[in-house]
Design a protein around this motif. Sequence first.
Motif, PDB file in Angstrom:
ATOM      1  N   LYS A 249       0.786  -1.155  -0.092  1.00  0.00           N
ATOM      2  CA  LYS A 249       0.082  -0.010  -0.081  1.00  0.00           C
ATOM      3  C   LYS A 249       0.782   1.265   0.304  1.00  0.00           C
ATOM      4  N   ARG A 250       1.915   1.299   0.741  1.00  0.00           N
ATOM      5  CA  ARG A 250       3.023   2.412   0.762  1.00  0.00           C
ATOM      6  C   ARG A 250       3.228   2.842  -0.626  1.00  0.00           C
ATOM      7  N   ASP A 251       3.608   1.807  -1.368  1.00  0.00           N
ATOM      8  CA  ASP A 251       4.212   2.130  -2.554  1.00  0.00           C
ATOM      9  C   ASP A 251       2.969   2.624  -3.614  1.00  0.00           C
ATOM     10  N   ILE A 252       1.976   2.065  -3.499  1.00  0.00           N
ATOM     11  CA  ILE A 252       0.785   2.547  -4.470  1.00  0.00           C
ATOM     12  C   ILE A 252       0.317   4.174  -4.097  1.00  0.00           C
ATOM     13  N   ALA A 253       0.398   4.162  -2.896  1.00  0.00           N
ATOM     14  CA  ALA A 253      -0.010   5.626  -2.370  1.00  0.00           C
ATOM     15  C   ALA A 253       0.797   6.816  -2.268  1.00  0.00           C
ATOM     16  N   MET A 254       2.249   6.258  -2.074  1.00  0.00           N
ATOM     17  CA  MET A 254       3.135   7.239  -1.756  1.00  0.00           C
ATOM     18  C   MET A 254       4.283   7.504  -2.849  1.00  0.00           C
ATOM     19  N   ASN A 255       4.339   6.542  -3.760  1.00  0.00           N
ATOM     20  CA  ASN A 255       5.421   6.294  -4.611  1.00  0.00           C
ATOM     21  C   ASN A 255       5.321   6.629  -6.299  1.00  0.00           C
ATOM     22  N   ILE A 256       4.033   6.736  -6.488  1.00  0.00           N
ATOM     23  CA  ILE A 256       3.646   6.695  -7.928  1.00  0.00           C
ATOM     24  C   ILE A 256       3.126   8.249  -8.443  1.00  0.00           C
ATOM     25  N   GLY A 257       2.518   8.830  -7.291  1.00  0.00           N
ATOM     26  CA  GLY A 257       2.021  10.391  -7.840  1.00  0.00           C
ATOM     27  C   GLY A 257       0.690  10.362  -8.542  1.00  0.00           C
ATOM     28  N   GLY A 258       0.519  11.560  -9.045  1.00  0.00           N
ATOM     29  CA  GLY A 258      -0.498  11.960  -9.951  1.00  0.00           C
ATOM     30  C   GLY A 258      -2.006  12.391  -9.003  1.00  0.00           C
ATOM     31  N   ASP A 259      -1.670  12.572  -7.839  1.00  0.00           N
ATOM     32  CA  ASP A 259      -3.006  13.063  -6.915  1.00  0.00           C
ATOM     33  C   ASP A 259      -3.083  14.340  -6.963  1.00  0.00           C
ATOM     34  N   TYR A 260      -1.875  15.174  -6.977  1.00  0.00           N
ATOM     35  CA  TYR A 260      -2.242  16.480  -7.058  1.00  0.00           C
ATOM     36  C   TYR A 260      -2.668  17.095  -6.095  1.00  0.00           C
ATOM     37  N   GLU A 261      -2.762  16.640  -4.954  1.00  0.00           N
ATOM     38  CA  GLU A 261      -2.892  17.391  -3.555  1.00  0.00           C
ATOM     39  C   GLU A 261      -1.796  18.251  -3.164  1.00  0.00           C
ATOM     40  N   LEU A 262      -2.129  18.940  -2.251  1.00  0.00           N
ATOM     41  CA  LEU A 262      -1.140  20.189  -1.774  1.00  0.00           C
ATOM     42  C   LEU A 262      -0.451  19.596  -0.606  1.00  0.00           C
ATOM     43  N   LEU A 263       0.882  19.456  -0.716  1.00  0.00           N
ATOM     44  CA  LEU A 263       1.708  19.306   0.336  1.00  0.00           C
ATOM     45  C   LEU A 263       2.483  20.564   1.000  1.00  0.00           C
ATOM     46  N   PHE A 264       2.252  20.801   2.162  1.00  0.00           N
ATOM     47  CA  PHE A 264       2.876  22.062   2.601  1.00  0.00           C
ATOM     48  C   PHE A 264       3.379  21.954   4.205  1.00  0.00           C
ATOM     49  N   THR A 265       3.711  22.854   4.613  1.00  0.00           N
ATOM     50  CA  THR A 265       4.502  23.020   6.251  1.00  0.00           C
ATOM     51  C   THR A 265       3.739  24.195   6.868  1.00  0.00           C
ATOM     52  N   ILE A 266       3.586  24.099   8.176  1.00  0.00           N
ATOM     53  CA  ILE A 266       3.325  25.277   9.155  1.00  0.00           C
ATOM     54  C   ILE A 266       4.273  25.206  10.127  1.00  0.00           C
ATOM     55  N   ASP A 267       4.404  26.431  10.620  1.00  0.00           N
ATOM     56  CA  ASP A 267       5.387  26.660  11.922  1.00  0.00           C
ATOM     57  C   ASP A 267       4.638  25.886  13.043  1.00  0.00           C
ATOM     58  N   ASN A 268       5.654  25.287  14.000  1.00  0.00           N
ATOM     59  CA  ASN A 268       5.040  24.658  15.063  1.00  0.00           C
ATOM     60  C   ASN A 268       4.439  25.159  15.931  1.00  0.00           C
ATOM     61  N   ASP A 269       4.902  26.453  16.349  1.00  0.00           N
ATOM     62  CA  ASP A 269       4.087  27.005  17.170  1.00  0.00           C
ATOM     63  C   ASP A 269       2.696  27.644  16.731  1.00  0.00           C
ATOM     64  N   HIS A 270       2.305  27.679  15.490  1.00  0.00           N
ATOM     65  CA  HIS A 270       1.151  27.962  14.699  1.00  0.00           C
ATOM     66  C   HIS A 270       0.030  27.026  14.583  1.00  0.00           C
ATOM     67  N   PHE A 271       0.411  25.675  15.092  1.00  0.00           N
ATOM     68  CA  PHE A 271      -0.743  24.619  14.874  1.00  0.00           C
ATOM     69  C   PHE A 271      -2.084  24.754  15.391  1.00  0.00           C
ATOM     70  N   GLY A 272      -2.167  25.322  16.697  1.00  0.00           N
ATOM     71  CA  GLY A 272      -3.503  25.343  17.104  1.00  0.00           C
ATOM     72  C   GLY A 272      -4.374  26.320  16.381  1.00  0.00           C
ATOM     73  N   GLU A 273      -3.682  27.543  16.033  1.00  0.00           N
ATOM     74  CA  GLU A 273      -4.456  28.693  15.348  1.00  0.00           C
ATOM     75  C   GLU A 273      -4.781  28.008  13.786  1.00  0.00           C
ATOM     76  N   PHE A 274      -3.851  27.299  13.230  1.00  0.00           N
ATOM     77  CA  PHE A 274      -4.083  26.833  11.760  1.00  0.00           C
ATOM     78  C   PHE A 274      -5.086  25.709  11.779  1.00  0.00           C
TER      79      PHE A 274
END
Length: 324
Positions: A249-274
Amino acid sequence: MKLNKMGERAIIDRIFSTGNVSQEPDDCSLMDCGDKYILFTTDSISEKVHIPELATPYEAGRFFGSINLSDVAAMAGIPESFMASYNLKNDMEIEYLSEFSRGLSSLLHEYKVEFVGGDTKEADENIFVGFCIGRQEKDLVRKRSYIGPDQILCLTGNVGKVGAAYISYKNGIDVRESSRRMLDIKPRLDVAEIISRAGARFMMDLSDGLFGCLSQMKHDYGYGFRLVEHEVRMHGSVDEISKITGMPKRDIAMNIGGDYELLFTIDNDHFGEFSREMETNNIDISYIGNTWNGNNIIFDGERWENIEEKGWEHFSIEPDAPEE
């Protein structure tokens, strides 16, 4: 050295090193216009490589538009204009081209993007090249260089729908429906600007798969990722196709691609508000790990292990093909 011995990312590195490219390696190039950026992006598909055998031209046209608009979404931009260049075989049926154009037009209309022209040429293969222009306030544009240590790694939606469809297609399982699902992607313009305003740092789309994106960011900026596998939401079809084919399942979901979802980060101290802002806007976000000054690693519930996979790359061996 031939391109098929290098892989797409090494080829891009060579182009950047020899082409005097001044832009950062983002999803779009930027033009400074005072308090705003103009965003430019281009993406292409070929009938032979990107359009499954039983996909309709209408579906292919929508896919073609979507992958270009997704680049703008990946930087939280607002797409405004679209151009297309078609390199076409002289024996293409006009009905195919009409349906392809109808699919593209429906996609652009859905996102209020104006089609402003393009070019056609005769060629030995059917190749479609898109060019999209967008805009955004400077402080809302999300660059990949905004990554830093100890940021929380976030993901919209789920992953693996296209990967599962691809494996189904390659194994002759429900080929027509698999063809449709491989092209059924949506640029996340519905949430990108909201996520940016809520405090996202770096952002990109998952065109090349989750592992591919992590590998690329590690290569370009030096920061690694600690990924928690059970926090990554997988599409329901992943489990089914894994059971049928035996592919992890890991290979199917994480290694092939084509989903075009958004990957992003937030600052650790901003988690609650975000997270409260995401709940208020009913946006489905998974918090799947964090950045750090080490290698890309994944926790499978028992132990940490290095992520060796590099995701999808053009000019490389297909995910389900054995190495020679």
